[in-house]
Design a protein around this motif. Sequence first.
Motif, mmCIF file in Angstrom:
data_model
loop_
_atom_site.group_PDB
_atom_site.id
_atom_site.type_symbol
_atom_site.label_atom_id
_atom_site.label_comp_id
_atom_site.label_asym_id
_atom_site.label_seq_id
_atom_site.Cartn_x
_atom_site.Cartn_y
_atom_site.Cartn_z
ATOM 1 N N PRO A 527 0.807 -1.222 0.000
ATOM 2 C CA PRO A 527 0.000 0.000 0.000
ATOM 3 C C PRO A 527 0.844 1.277 0.000
ATOM 4 C CG PRO A 527 -0.850 -1.568 1.603
ATOM 5 C CD PRO A 527 0.455 -2.112 1.126
ATOM 6 N N TYR A 528 1.971 1.261 0.721
ATOM 7 C CA TYR A 528 2.856 2.432 0.733
ATOM 8 C C TYR A 528 3.360 2.728 -0.677
ATOM 9 C CZ TYR A 528 3.122 1.771 5.837
ATOM 10 O OH TYR A 528 2.841 1.648 7.168
ATOM 11 N N ILE A 529 3.807 1.690 -1.345
ATOM 12 C CA ILE A 529 4.375 1.868 -2.687
ATOM 13 C C ILE A 529 3.315 2.326 -3.673
ATOM 14 C CG2 ILE A 529 5.468 0.653 -4.616
ATOM 15 C CD1 ILE A 529 6.776 -1.171 -2.479
ATOM 16 N N MET A 530 2.144 1.728 -3.594
ATOM 17 C CA MET A 530 1.084 2.093 -4.539
ATOM 18 C C MET A 530 0.596 3.529 -4.316
ATOM 19 S SD MET A 530 -2.205 -0.190 -5.659
ATOM 20 C CE MET A 530 -1.118 -1.529 -6.145
ATOM 21 N N LEU A 531 0.443 3.914 -3.037
ATOM 22 C CA LEU A 531 0.027 5.288 -2.757
ATOM 23 C C LEU A 531 1.105 6.277 -3.190
ATOM 24 C CD1 LEU A 531 -2.057 7.205 -1.564
ATOM 25 C CD2 LEU A 531 -1.002 6.871 0.689
ATOM 26 N N SER A 532 2.363 5.910 -2.978
ATOM 27 C CA SER A 532 3.462 6.767 -3.423
ATOM 28 C C SER A 532 3.440 6.950 -4.933
ATOM 29 C CB SER A 532 4.798 6.166 -2.978
ATOM 30 O OG SER A 532 5.868 6.956 -3.431
ATOM 31 N N ASN A 533 3.124 5.884 -5.653
ATOM 32 C CA ASN A 533 3.034 5.969 -7.116
ATOM 33 C C ASN A 533 1.893 6.884 -7.555
ATOM 34 O OD1 ASN A 533 5.186 4.223 -7.392
ATOM 35 N ND2 ASN A 533 3.924 2.405 -7.742
ATOM 36 N N ILE A 534 0.781 6.853 -6.796
ATOM 37 C CA ILE A 534 -0.340 7.753 -7.107
ATOM 38 C C ILE A 534 0.108 9.209 -6.936
ATOM 39 C CG2 ILE A 534 -2.634 8.505 -6.381
ATOM 40 C CD1 ILE A 534 -3.237 5.622 -5.565
ATOM 41 N N TYR A 535 0.790 9.471 -5.821
ATOM 42 C CA TYR A 535 1.292 10.826 -5.586
ATOM 43 C C TYR A 535 2.281 11.240 -6.673
ATOM 44 C CZ TYR A 535 -0.687 10.842 -0.832
ATOM 45 O OH TYR A 535 -1.529 10.825 0.252
ATOM 46 N N ALA A 536 3.193 10.324 -7.025
ATOM 47 C CA ALA A 536 4.219 10.651 -8.028
ATOM 48 C C ALA A 536 3.593 10.977 -9.370
ATOM 49 C CB ALA A 536 5.201 9.481 -8.156
ATOM 50 N N ALA A 537 2.555 10.196 -9.733
ATOM 51 C CA ALA A 537 1.896 10.425 -11.023
ATOM 52 C C ALA A 537 1.203 11.776 -11.063
ATOM 53 C CB ALA A 537 0.882 9.307 -11.282
ATOM 54 N N CYS A 538 0.809 12.305 -9.891
ATOM 55 C CA CYS A 538 0.142 13.608 -9.819
ATOM 56 C C CYS A 538 1.135 14.741 -9.549
ATOM 57 C CB CYS A 538 -0.917 13.593 -8.723
ATOM 58 S SG CYS A 538 -2.236 12.397 -8.984
ATOM 59 N N GLY A 539 2.410 14.423 -9.441
ATOM 60 C CA GLY A 539 3.425 15.437 -9.187
ATOM 61 C C GLY A 539 3.481 15.909 -7.749
ATOM 62 N N ARG A 540 2.891 15.184 -6.818
ATOM 63 C CA ARG A 540 2.894 15.581 -5.405
ATOM 64 C C ARG A 540 4.139 14.990 -4.725
ATOM 65 N NH1 ARG A 540 -3.325 14.806 -3.349
ATOM 66 N NH2 ARG A 540 -2.214 15.006 -1.339
ATOM 67 N N LEU A 541 5.281 15.603 -5.003
ATOM 68 C CA LEU A 541 6.566 15.066 -4.565
ATOM 69 C C LEU A 541 6.742 15.123 -3.054
ATOM 70 C CD1 LEU A 541 8.870 16.476 -7.391
ATOM 71 C CD2 LEU A 541 7.625 14.314 -7.278
#
Length: 695
Positions: A527-541
């Motif tokens: 879940p951590y990795i998947m949520l991080s990928n969602i943030y990354a795809a939206c540019g929320r670094l």
Amino acid sequence: MKGRLNLHQAIDTLYSRGHASTEAYTRLLLDCFRANDVDQAKRLQTHMELHFYEPVDTFIPNRLLHLFAKSGKLSDARNLFDKMPKRDVISWNAMLSAYAKMGLIEDLRELFDRMPLRDSVSYNTAITGLTREGLPAEAMEVFLRMRREGFEPTNYTLVSALSTCSQLVNLRCGKQIHGRIVVSGWGSNVFLSNCLTDLYAKCGEIDQARWLFDRMKRKNVVSWNLMISGYLKTGQPEKCISLFREMQSSGLKPDEITLSNILGAYFQSGLIDEAGKIFRLNRAKDKVCWTTMISGYAQNGKEENALMLFGDMLAENVKPDTFTFSSVISCCAKLASLWHGQVAHGKAIQFGVDIDLLVSSTLINMYCKCGVTADAWFLFNLMPTRNVVCWNAMIGGYAQNGQDLEALALYEKMLQENLKPDEITFVSVLSACIHAALLEEGQRYFDSISERHEMTPNLDHYACMIYLLGRSGCMDKALNLIKGMPYKPNSLIWSTLLSVSAMKGDVKHGEMAAKNLFELDPMDAGPYIMLSNIYAACGRLEDVAHIRSLMKDTNVKKFAAYSWVEIDNRIHRFVSDDRTHPDTVLIYAELNRLIKKLQETGFNPDTKLVLHDVGEDEKFESICYHSEKLALAFWLIKKPHGGTPIRILKNIRVCGDCHVFMKFISKTTGRHIILRDSTIFHHFVAGKCSCKDYW
């Protein structure tokens, strides 16, 4: 052989005299009986009937009846019985015994009911025959009838009666028999003690069984086996192991049954290596022991060990059965080892078990798991009869391999043949609807679970429907479905919602799903990795950095990802950025060549998927050298011009970058690539994937 020759000579000598007394023939008949020589007995019988036999005594024909019954000569026994003008209870019992030994229950019932007189032997024979043929309830009725008619049971009768109680799990009746044994003074009889131990163990009274076991003075191997088996069946493997060690200390050698039970205890306890040692050190191994060991390896992630042991089993000339083949073929399916699976299939044909329903369904599943649905379909059509397991294997195989319409068509055919689907069937059907983006059909199939088939949808069915609704843009309906479930949402439900949120870039619902998953299992990295990928795809670094920090603070470790390929009958495993393979230099050279070639066509690795706080160059290398890419490069080195598909297996979900990479490779090289991840099969052909980019 010498005894049979002497008997033959004695009979010839008797014949040569021309006339002999009935007593002389009787003595020779008794010799035939002791030697189990049916042919010579029949010669004497015929001669006596022609010259000397007067049908006034039943001794001689009764002896012959017993001999015929013992030797399985049913027609001879029937002929003799029918010709006897005078019969006593021994005659009837001898015929009854013949029917019991040959499992002719209808004949046994008919003869028992018309017997003009019976004794304890009559009842004992009927009870034993019925128990042996799996009719414990009927055997118990005969036992109770015996008691009502005033016949005293022998210890053999009580053994059969206790066995019947064990099969029926009838503790009340068993305790009554136990009381009679105590009153009769037969409590020290080892056979009765063993039966009582078995009765209490099977009825869940394991402490009472142990009490009896500890007070037995002449324990044999059967006694120990019953107690060990009782502990195993009541979920106490540690007591099995302790008792096994006591047995070894007593100097009694274990047999095949002991070994099979104790191996099961070690596997229940997770002591895989210890089980292997016990297996190797004991010579008393039958096919049940071999199968138990192979199955134990298969169920504990030791598939390669299971396949090696199967080879040893064949080398020892131990004949495998359907359960052995089921475990072996399942291992081939887990490894997606087509070569080993084909070898196992060939051996199944050799031993004549390939058409068995269990083996056939396992073979279908294996070919589907290897991505060869055509071979699975060929086998499916050859089957003379099919059960729901076979249909599920084929429907699920089509669904996993992107042949969604074929899966749904086969399901409709299954319904036409009036076969009732089960829970597994609907998981495959709904999965096919997901990959084919068939929302209306999926909703109809989901509703039919309860409306048409009168079943309650389980969490797997809800997860499929949530994914299908979310993927189709109906997130509100997906959330309403979660709220309306008769179950509390588990990790499967929230993982499904998180996955579909990642697909749609839905931060709000992704955060909600991830939060619930963090609470359910804080140490699961997924879940951590998947949520991080969602943030990354939206540019929320900043949020990406927060997730990385959270993982570090809670010491969450990423699940070890690896891929493997089978080339020339050998399994080769790779992890990300692997440098341990003997062909490492060649592998990386080939992979770099492919990356460079693909970059010229517009492909660039997606470094946003890298969670590590490193520079762009390090991110580039990290994403480029994922395990499935290394496996692909190795295959291309070893099989540069092969016409067969490239087969790669991965233990977790393939990442988006590797998925795009495989599509490019399939287009530029013209090769068919089959990649099986933890979710489905991906068939990459000419730049397209069978999953249609949804997985």
